[in-house]
Design a protein around this motif. Structure first.
Motif, short mmCIF file in Angstrom:
data_model
loop_
_atom_site.label_atom_id
_atom_site.label_comp_id
_atom_site.label_asym_id
_atom_site.label_seq_id
_atom_site.Cartn_x
_atom_site.Cartn_y
_atom_site.Cartn_z
N VAL B 41 0.87 -1.17 0.00
CA VAL B 41 0.00 0.00 0.00
C VAL B 41 0.90 1.22 0.00
CG1 VAL B 41 -1.73 1.28 1.33
CG2 VAL B 41 -1.82 -1.20 1.28
N LEU B 44 -1.84 5.84 -0.15
CA LEU B 44 -3.26 5.55 -0.37
C LEU B 44 -4.14 6.65 0.23
CD1 LEU B 44 -5.67 3.70 -1.09
CD2 LEU B 44 -5.26 2.48 1.04
N HIS B 60 3.38 -2.40 4.04
CA HIS B 60 3.42 -3.62 3.24
C HIS B 60 3.36 -4.82 4.17
CE1 HIS B 60 7.64 -3.30 4.40
NE2 HIS B 60 7.63 -4.63 4.32
N THR B 80 -9.49 0.73 4.71
CA THR B 80 -8.29 0.13 4.10
C THR B 80 -8.58 -1.31 3.67
OG1 THR B 80 -6.97 1.46 5.62
CG2 THR B 80 -5.85 -0.36 4.51
N LEU B 84 -8.53 -3.05 -0.01
CA LEU B 84 -7.71 -4.23 -0.30
C LEU B 84 -8.55 -5.38 -0.87
CD1 LEU B 84 -5.41 -4.24 2.84
CD2 LEU B 84 -4.64 -4.01 0.50
N PRO B 90 -9.77 3.02 -4.29
CA PRO B 90 -9.06 4.16 -3.67
C PRO B 90 -9.29 5.43 -4.48
CG PRO B 90 -7.53 2.74 -4.86
CD PRO B 90 -8.87 2.08 -4.95
N VAL B 95 -2.27 0.24 -4.56
CA VAL B 95 -2.59 -0.86 -3.65
C VAL B 95 -2.45 -2.15 -4.46
CG1 VAL B 95 -4.30 -1.87 -2.10
CG2 VAL B 95 -4.25 0.59 -2.44
#
Lengths: 243, 350
Positions: B41, B44, B60, B80, B84, B90, B95
């Motif tokens: 990431v 972001l 990460h 978040t 993911l 985002p 990502v």
């Protein structure tokens, strides 16, 4: 394609396992049988005229039943939060929309099936000879209009998380679309606007079905409307990502 | 020769930004992540209307490790995780999960993750086995392997006796297990678990915690929680998110050492000298608690110092040089809670 069928099966399973669906089907079938017998009696057992009555009833039935079939499609998933689980599986938004619409389309066909059963019973026990061709054309026409209503209902369901609102909005959209055709009467019959409103009138398009004709223009109109509305629905479902 | 991955677009992803980013990644041949990073990431951002939920977070997760995402309610953990898992997109930033960017290869990302949302929204009218079969097929498990995959997932979460039960009659704890089985059923390399123990009783929490611990190594696990002891026992590293930014991202031990002071307790025999004053005079040591005479007739003092061993020696030397007899000096374990609070507040904990 496998994932589409997995989703379709799950949607159908959820509907066919619910008591409400079978109760509604029993109610609608019973009323259709009663309505048809009354119509036959009133028309001196002329099945051709009775088919006109039954076509009108089926059109109203389709308008009423489709918002009920589609109201839970997305609204329920949103309310319960299961949309998050569904959309994080490796399926595309279009697959989800198409599978839900496909399931609703199959359910609508189940609701239209009793009229075939009634004709088959008449043929078997009263030695009557139903015009199967016209019946097929009416059923196809009804499915075409019904699929447009279903697409509108799916769109309505994608817009809210409350099933009741989805049903009301679906019914409102169905009424608006049906009323559009009536607007043609406001214009001279030789005007362009008359022709436009006449072309988009779902009711007028069903008339050719009564003569036993499946008009390609009707299929194109209905197909285009379904594709357009489902495209918007996919876009609305995708909107959650970018809000 | 390997190229470094190009810098991710920092501006919102407009059409030109997307095209430019894609082509630069292709040119550099750096489409995937390094073998060690399963989640990456970078810068972001996520904006909901006028509210900025994520303000450029970076972290990460290495393959086979488990990382805890910590933060207060509303810090940005769920946002978040939703990004993911491709549920939301985002606003900008990079990502990548299992080498696939979530925006451009969302289907591939979703094939590689097992995601368990916080509320575990499972269809109540399905049986456990039926639900897992449906989910396995949806996630691409072939018809031939689906039975084995479901059996494996059910046995991993210890649901064998409830496999025929309707989901709606299960307790919350059992539903959490079904959610976990769902996340595991297609054997994904990455597991993303959002508050997996929320609403569970202590024994259920312990069971789920042990289960997550067992999954480490076989899967890369990203788990969010605000129950700190839970993260401490299940994860190797933590990422602390505070008001949409990363306040800390390191191993739990490093974090504890970085953000919490060395604390120690001194027990001493009663003395006529003012021990409290003596302890206050020791440089770089803060007296947190003092009791001139307490349990077993001993005096007790709780002290804190940022520089560990040296301060302990200084305290002993100060007391002994003034004739105070020290009974014992014991270290107080550093807590993740203290480190967490310091990391997000940037100030000392009272």
């Amino acid at each position: 394609m496998t994932r589409f069928f997995v989703l379709l099966r799950r949607e159908l399973g959820a509907t066919f396992q619910s008591f409400g669906f079978w109760a509604l089907l029993a109610l609608v079938s019973g009323y259709t049988a009663f309505f048809y017998s009354q119509s036959l009696e009133a028309r001196g057992f002329d099945m051709d005229y009775a088919l006109i009555d039954i076509r009108n009833w089926l059109f109203i039935l389709t308008m009423i039943i489709t918002p009920l079939l589609t109201m839970r499609l997305f609204a329920e998933e949103k309310r319960s939060g299961s949309l998050e689980l569904l959309m994080t599986a490796p399926v595309s938004d279009a697959q989800v929309v198409l599978a839900k619409f496909g399931a609703a389309a199959i359910e609508l066909i189940v609701f239209l099936a009793p009229i075939w059963v009634l004709h088959a019973l008449l043929a078997a026990f009263f030695s009557s000879t139903p015009d199967w061709g016209r019946l097929t054309a009416v059923t196809v026409g009804m499915c075409g209009a019904g699929f447009v209503f279903l697409a509108l209902g799916t769109l309505a369901s994608a817009l809210t998380s409350i099933q009741l609102w989805a049903a009301l909005l679906g019914a409102l959209l169905n009424t608006c679309l049906t009323s559009l055709g009536v607007l043609r009467n406001l214009f001279p019959t030789d005007s362009a606007l008359y022709r436009v409103f006449a072309y988009i009138s779902l009711d007028l398009h069903l008339r050719s079905a009564l003569t036993g004709i499946i008009d390609l223009r009707d299929v194109v109109l209905q197909g285009t409307l379904v594709a357009l509305v489902l495209f918007w629905t996919v876009r609305i479902v995708e909107l959650r990502k970018w809000k | 020769m390997a190229h470094d991955p190009p810098s991710p677009p920092s501006a919102p992803l407009g059409f030109e930004g997307v095209v430019g980013y894609l082509s630069s990644r292709r040119r550099s041949g750096a489409w995937g992540l390094t073998a060690r990073q399963m989640i990456r990431v970078q810068r972001l951002f996520k904006r909901f209307g006028g509210f900025e939920a994520l303000k450029g977070i970076d972290f990460h997760v290495a393959a086979g490790t488990s990382v805890g995402l910590l933060g207060e309610n509303g810090a940005g953990k769920t946002t978040t995780m939703r990004i993911l898992s491709c549920f939301i997109a985002p606003t900008s930033g990079v990502v990548e999960v299992a080498g696939h960017p979530v925006v451009f290869e969302s289907a591939a990302v979703r094939e590689n993750i097992g995601y368990m949302p916080e509320s575990v929204p499972i269809y109540g009218n399905m049986r456990v086995e039926e639900f897992l079969r449906y989910r396995a097929r949806l996630k691409g498990v072939s018809a031939k392997s689906v039975r084995r995959a479901v059996d494996e997932a059910i046995s991993k979460v210890d649901l064998t006796s409830r496999r025929r039960s309707l989901v709606q009659v299960l307790s919350k704890g059992l539903r959490q297990r079904v959610g976990l089985a769902d996340a595991l059923v297609h054997r994904p390399p990455v597991l993303i678990l959002d508050e997996p123990t929320s609403g569970l009783d202590p024994s259920q929490r312990r069971e789920v915690r042990e289960l997550i611990r067992d999954l480490r190594g076989e899967h890369t696990v990203l788990v969010s929680s605000h129950i700190l002891p839970e993260i401490e026992t299940t994860c190797e590293r933590v990422v602390i998110i505070h008001r949409g930014t990363v306040a800390a991202s390191e191993s739990i031990e490093t974090l504890k050492h970085r953000y919490s002071e060395d604390r120690f307790r001194v027990a001493f025999f009663p003395s006529e000298i003012d021990v409290e004053l003596l302890l206050r005079e020791v440089p770089d040591v803060r007296l947190e608690k003092f009791e001139a005479s307490g349990q077993h007739g001993l005096g007790h003092a709780l002290l804190a110092s940022p520089d560990g061993g040296a301060s302990r020696h200084a305290v002993i030397a100060q007391l002994v040089s003034h004739g105070v007899r020290v009974h014992e000096l014991t270290g107080v374990e550093r807590t993740l809670e203290e480190a967490f609070l310091k990391a997000i507040q940037g100030e000392d904990v009272p």
